[in-house]
Design a protein around this motif. Structure first.
Motif, short mmCIF file in Angstrom:
data_model
loop_
_atom_site.label_atom_id
_atom_site.label_comp_id
_atom_site.label_asym_id
_atom_site.label_seq_id
_atom_site.Cartn_x
_atom_site.Cartn_y
_atom_site.Cartn_z
N MET A 256 0.82 -1.20 0.00
CA MET A 256 0.00 0.00 0.00
C MET A 256 0.86 1.25 0.00
SD MET A 256 -2.98 1.38 -0.09
CE MET A 256 -4.07 -0.01 0.31
N LYS A 257 1.94 1.25 0.81
CA LYS A 257 2.84 2.41 0.86
C LYS A 257 3.48 2.64 -0.49
CE LYS A 257 6.69 4.38 3.41
NZ LYS A 257 7.66 4.18 4.52
N MET A 258 3.85 1.54 -1.20
CA MET A 258 4.44 1.67 -2.54
C MET A 258 3.44 2.26 -3.51
SD MET A 258 7.00 1.39 -4.53
CE MET A 258 8.12 0.33 -3.58
N GLN A 259 2.17 1.84 -3.43
CA GLN A 259 1.14 2.36 -4.31
C GLN A 259 0.93 3.85 -4.08
OE1 GLN A 259 -2.21 -0.14 -3.43
NE2 GLN A 259 -1.66 -1.68 -4.96
N ASN A 260 0.93 4.24 -2.81
CA ASN A 260 0.77 5.67 -2.49
C ASN A 260 1.93 6.50 -3.03
OD1 ASN A 260 -1.65 5.32 -1.16
ND2 ASN A 260 -0.73 5.15 0.87
N SER A 261 3.15 5.94 -2.97
CA SER A 261 4.32 6.65 -3.48
C SER A 261 4.22 6.85 -4.98
CB SER A 261 5.60 5.90 -3.13
OG SER A 261 5.77 5.83 -1.73
N VAL A 262 3.78 5.82 -5.69
CA VAL A 262 3.62 5.91 -7.14
C VAL A 262 2.56 6.94 -7.48
CG1 VAL A 262 2.87 4.67 -9.20
CG2 VAL A 262 4.39 3.55 -7.55
N LEU A 263 1.47 6.96 -6.70
CA LEU A 263 0.40 7.92 -6.95
C LEU A 263 0.91 9.34 -6.73
CD1 LEU A 263 -2.54 8.61 -7.52
CD2 LEU A 263 -3.06 8.22 -5.11
N ALA A 264 1.73 9.53 -5.71
CA ALA A 264 2.29 10.86 -5.42
C ALA A 264 3.15 11.34 -6.57
CB ALA A 264 3.11 10.84 -4.13
N LEU A 265 3.97 10.43 -7.13
CA LEU A 265 4.83 10.80 -8.24
C LEU A 265 4.01 11.14 -9.48
CD1 LEU A 265 7.69 8.17 -7.84
CD2 LEU A 265 7.80 10.63 -7.38
N MET B 189 -2.12 18.53 -1.86
CA MET B 189 -2.40 17.49 -2.85
C MET B 189 -1.37 16.37 -2.77
SD MET B 189 -3.46 19.78 -6.18
CE MET B 189 -3.53 18.32 -7.22
N LEU B 190 -0.10 16.75 -2.66
CA LEU B 190 0.95 15.75 -2.57
C LEU B 190 0.88 14.98 -1.25
CD1 LEU B 190 3.99 17.71 -4.03
CD2 LEU B 190 2.94 15.66 -4.99
N ALA B 191 0.67 15.69 -0.17
CA ALA B 191 0.62 15.05 1.13
C ALA B 191 -0.54 14.07 1.21
CB ALA B 191 0.50 16.11 2.23
N SER B 192 -1.68 14.45 0.64
CA SER B 192 -2.85 13.58 0.66
C SER B 192 -2.58 12.27 -0.07
CB SER B 192 -4.04 14.30 0.03
OG SER B 192 -5.17 13.46 -0.04
N ALA B 193 -1.82 12.35 -1.15
CA ALA B 193 -1.50 11.13 -1.91
C ALA B 193 -0.67 10.16 -1.10
CB ALA B 193 -0.77 11.52 -3.19
N LEU B 194 0.05 10.66 -0.11
CA LEU B 194 0.88 9.82 0.76
C LEU B 194 0.20 9.49 2.08
CD1 LEU B 194 4.34 11.53 0.24
CD2 LEU B 194 3.61 9.32 -0.66
N GLY B 195 -1.04 9.95 2.20
CA GLY B 195 -1.73 9.73 3.46
C GLY B 195 -1.18 10.60 4.58
#
Length: 237
Positions: free
Chosen positions: A1-10, A166-172
């Motif tokens: 899940m953390k990896m998915q969030n990182s990809v979404l942030a990028l 926006m960026l912070a939200s993508a990382l939770g």
């Protein structure tokens, strides 16, 4: 899940079209830019005028400069320009080139601050009729630029926080306090971003042609545009 969030942030970072500098999760810091712009009507101007006379006969040239300079001063004062806003240089000797020939002339330069657009337009028209006048131009401005800079900084900071959220939200994560604000990119940011600061478009309009024939004064522009870009570093929570 953390990896998915990182990809979404990028992915979100890329979609911001270069607006975000970098995201440093290890340090819990997010770097973003904020940009704001304002369009305002000009309310003042600065007039530059030069009177000059060939020095073939020095005494006559000096007398001509004195007469024309007084006319410049009187024209400005007649329109309510304060003495403190009329800056005249010393009379100097300068070399000039005309038709590939070198000539020597006496000249005196003036910088005149005019606090209303109407007076500016009237003064240019009056100055253009003065003998020995060789250069005349007007730069239109907005006088309260310090307040403009403050207003733009506030708007730019609000935009920067929105991007950071926006960026912070993508990382939770959530955006915390501002760590720093600068007009230039941070050392750790990508240097492809230009410098910040307040930039303003202040057109200089030539009011008289070099040969003094067929000159036409162009009226003040309807608006001036100002822009500011800042670089903000937020803490992540």
């Amino acid at each position: 899940m953390k990896m998915q969030n990182s990809v979404l942030a990028l992915a979100i970072l890329s979609s911001l079209s270069g607006a975000v500098h970098a995201l440093d999760v290890d340090r819990d810091v997010v770097y973003v830019t904020g940009t704001a712009s304002l369009t305002l009507a000009p309310d003042s101007c600065v007039i530059n005028a030069t009177v000059a006379s060939d020095i073939a006969q020095r005494e006559k040239a000096a007398a001509a400069i004195k007469v024309s300079s007084k006319q410049v001063f009187d024209a400005a004062r007649s329109l309510g320009v304060e003495v403190a806003d009329i800056d005249g240089s010393d009379v100097t000797v300068s070399k000039r080139y005309f038709n590939e020939k070198e000539t020597v002339a006496l000249q005196q330069k003036y910088v005149i601050k005019v606090r209303t657009i109407k007076a500016c337009e009237q003064l240019v028209e009056r100055l253009s009729a003065i003998p020995k006048l060789e250069d005349l131009n007007a730069s239109f401005q907005y006088a309260k630029q310090q307040q403009v800079a403050i207003d733009l900084t506030i708007k730019a900071a609000e935009q920067a926080r929105t991007k950071a959220e926006m960026l912070a939200s993508a990382l939770g994560r959530k955006v915390g306090n501002v760590l720093s604000i600068a007009d230039e990119p941070f050392a750790t940011a990508q240097q492809r971003y230009g410098g910040g600061g307040l930039s303003g478009y202040e057109p200089t309009i030539s009011a008289i042609s070099s040969d003094k024939e067929g000159y036409q004064f162009v009226r003040a522009p309807a608006t001036l545009s100002f822009e500011r870009t800042i670089y903000v570093r937020f803490a992540l929570q």
